[in-house]
Design an enzyme around this catalytic site. Structure first.
Site, PDB file in Angstrom:
ATOM      1  N   PRO A 139       0.827  -1.223   0.000  1.00 14.63           N
ATOM      2  CA  PRO A 139       0.000   0.000   0.000  1.00 14.63           C
ATOM      3  C   PRO A 139       0.861   1.273   0.000  1.00 14.63           C
ATOM      4  O   PRO A 139       1.846   1.354   0.713  1.00 14.63           O
ATOM      5  CB  PRO A 139      -0.785  -0.105   1.306  1.00 14.63           C
ATOM      6  N   GLU A 140       0.488   2.219  -0.860  1.00 13.73           N
ATOM      7  CA  GLU A 140       1.140   3.526  -0.890  1.00 13.73           C
ATOM      8  C   GLU A 140       0.101   4.565  -0.456  1.00 13.73           C
ATOM      9  O   GLU A 140      -0.986   4.205  -0.007  1.00 13.73           O
ATOM     10  CB  GLU A 140       1.668   3.803  -2.308  1.00 13.73           C
TER      11      GLU A 140
ATOM     12  N   ARG B  86       2.572 -11.215   5.721  1.00 16.79           N
ATOM     13  CA  ARG B  86       4.023 -11.134   5.831  1.00 16.79           C
ATOM     14  C   ARG B  86       4.514 -10.657   7.202  1.00 16.79           C
ATOM     15  O   ARG B  86       5.715 -10.660   7.464  1.00 16.79           O
ATOM     16  CB  ARG B  86       4.578 -10.204   4.742  1.00 16.79           C
TER      17      ARG B  86
END
Ligand SMILES: [Zn+2]
Length: 273
Positions: free
Chosen positions: A2-3, A112
């Site tokens: 995500p940015e 992750r």
């Protein structure tokens, strides 16, 4: 990963859903998800706190409480999900559940395991503990003049490096950086000092355009990104250069993939000088 646009989409969705809700006992399925304070302190502080509003700096989501600030960084695969019935959507990667006193809940899952949360008591603590190396938000904190001034101070930096540097300005990641450089016709390896007249301006406008479009289309889902309702973003279908293996949409030259700043970088060798 995500940015800025993906985090902003989540902020806009969650704010009306979380506002004025009161936290109950949190469930720490993976205590190391809490970066600060210790898990016991976190669990003791949160119950009874109410959500005021949601903010954002770069890729950090800021949940302002009646006392204190809960900060979330999704990193690679972190995902926030609001459940009106309180139930988690999946159990396998669930790291943290934050139930509210009315039976609804906010869940944090993360395949992750790089995503982190911080609970700080004051804005000053948030600044010194979490955001100490984070620059101004590239979309909301930087006007044209500010951006050009900051850029001028980093003459020897290469553009791709610089835009990815969260200390320079916060929010850009690999995908949006490649898109902005393509739209402004700038090679990712160019140095700031070598920009010709008008190119810095063009870059500034491209950044604003691309980020706004990304938000408008619900963010980009390349692999894992989901919004807080579990839906995919749509901006991936509108990317002009990132992830493309075909020809440049402007000149027909094959898009090239290379490595810049240690990241897979897409560009058009003809349009981006
Ligand atoms: Zn081209």
């Amino acid at each position: 990963m995500p940015e800025l646009p993906e985090v902003e989409v989540i902020r806009r969705e969650l704010e009306p859903l979380l506002k004025a809700r009161e936290f109950a006992e949190p469930l720490l399925h993976m205590p190391s998800t809490i970066a600060h304070p210790g898990p016991e302190e976190f669990a003791a502080f949160l119950p009874g706190r109410k959500v005021d509003n949601l903010g954002r700096r770069g890729k950090y989501l800021l949940i302002y409480l009646d006392r204190g600030i809960l900060t979330v960084h999704l990193r690679m695969t972190g995902n926030l999900f609001y459940a009106a019935d309180g139930k988690a959507r999946e159990e396998r990667f669930l790291r943290l559940s934050l139930p509210f006193t009315d039976g609804t809940a906010l869940h944090f899952s993360d395949m992750r395991r790089f995503g982190r949360l911080w609970l700080t008591e004051t804005e000053a603590e948030l600044q010194s503990l979490v955001l100490n190396r984070v620059g101004p938000d590239i979309l909301t904190d930087l006007g044209r003049e500010d951006f050009l001034e900051l850029l001028g101070k980093r003459g020897h930096s290469r553009l791709k490096h610089l835009l990815l540097d969260q200390g320079f300005a916060a929010g850009m990641g690999n995908i949006y950086t490649d898109e902005c450089l393509f739209r402004s016709g700038i090679n990712p390896n160019r140095r700031v000092i070598d920009l010709k007249e008008g190119e810095s301006e063009k870059l500034y406008r491209a950044i604003r355009e691309v980020l706004a479009e990304g938000i408008e289309h619900g963010g980009t889902t390349f692999r894992d990104y989901r919004n807080s309702r579990g839906a995919l973003g749509n901006f991936q279908s509108r990317l002009l250069v990132y992830g493309r293996k075909d020809e440049c949409c402007r000149c027909g030259t094959p898009i090239e993939k290379t490595r810049v700043a240690g990241r897979g970088t897409y560009y058009c060798p003809r349009c981006q000088k």
